[in-house]
Design a protein around this motif. Structure first.
Motif, PDB file in Angstrom:
ATOM      1  N   UNK A  30       0.825  -1.208   0.000  1.00 13.65           N
ATOM      2  CA  UNK A  30       0.000   0.000   0.000  1.00 13.65           C
ATOM      3  C   UNK A  30       0.857   1.255   0.000  1.00 13.65           C
ATOM      4  N   UNK A  31       1.896   1.270   0.795  1.00 12.82           N
ATOM      5  CA  UNK A  31       2.786   2.429   0.859  1.00 12.82           C
ATOM      6  C   UNK A  31       3.511   2.604  -0.472  1.00 12.82           C
ATOM      7  N   UNK A  32       3.887   1.489  -1.096  1.00 16.04           N
ATOM      8  CA  UNK A  32       4.564   1.558  -2.388  1.00 16.04           C
ATOM      9  C   UNK A  32       3.636   2.154  -3.442  1.00 16.04           C
ATOM     10  N   UNK A  33       2.386   1.725  -3.463  1.00 16.26           N
ATOM     11  CA  UNK A  33       1.429   2.267  -4.428  1.00 16.26           C
ATOM     12  C   UNK A  33       1.197   3.754  -4.187  1.00 16.26           C
ATOM     13  N   UNK A  34       1.131   4.147  -2.927  1.00 20.59           N
ATOM     14  CA  UNK A  34       0.956   5.563  -2.599  1.00 20.59           C
ATOM     15  C   UNK A  34       2.154   6.371  -3.105  1.00 20.59           C
ATOM     16  N   UNK A  35       3.344   5.827  -2.935  1.00 19.35           N
ATOM     17  CA  UNK A  35       4.553   6.496  -3.411  1.00 19.35           C
ATOM     18  C   UNK A  35       4.557   6.651  -4.920  1.00 19.35           C
ATOM     19  N   UNK A  36       4.070   5.632  -5.624  1.00 21.59           N
ATOM     20  CA  UNK A  36       3.999   5.711  -7.077  1.00 21.59           C
ATOM     21  C   UNK A  36       3.039   6.812  -7.520  1.00 21.59           C
ATOM     22  N   UNK A  37       1.922   6.950  -6.826  1.00 25.51           N
ATOM     23  CA  UNK A  37       0.960   7.996  -7.161  1.00 25.51           C
ATOM     24  C   UNK A  37       1.571   9.377  -6.944  1.00 25.51           C
ATOM     25  N   UNK A  38       2.318   9.535  -5.867  1.00 22.13           N
ATOM     26  CA  UNK A  38       2.964  10.821  -5.575  1.00 22.13           C
ATOM     27  C   UNK A  38       4.005  11.129  -6.654  1.00 22.13           C
TER      28      UNK A  38
END
Length: 44
Positions: A30-38
């Motif tokens: 989840x944190x990785x996906x959030x980082x990709x969005x940012x």
């Protein structure tokens, strides 16, 4: 711009934590996906 990115990161991280991941691996994804969005938002 930096403030917007920081707020987006905080929002995405909060949403990920509130979603209640059952495992540490799930939280990491989840944190990785959030980082990709940012990163995508920052590139624009």
């Amino acid at each position: 711009m930096k403030r917007m990115v920081a707020l987006m990161m905080l929002s995405l991280f909060s949403i990920a934590m509130l979603a209640g991941c059952n495992t540490v691996a799930g939280a990491g994804k989840d944190v990785q996906k959030a980082g990709e969005k940012v990163e995508d938002a920052a590139k624009r």
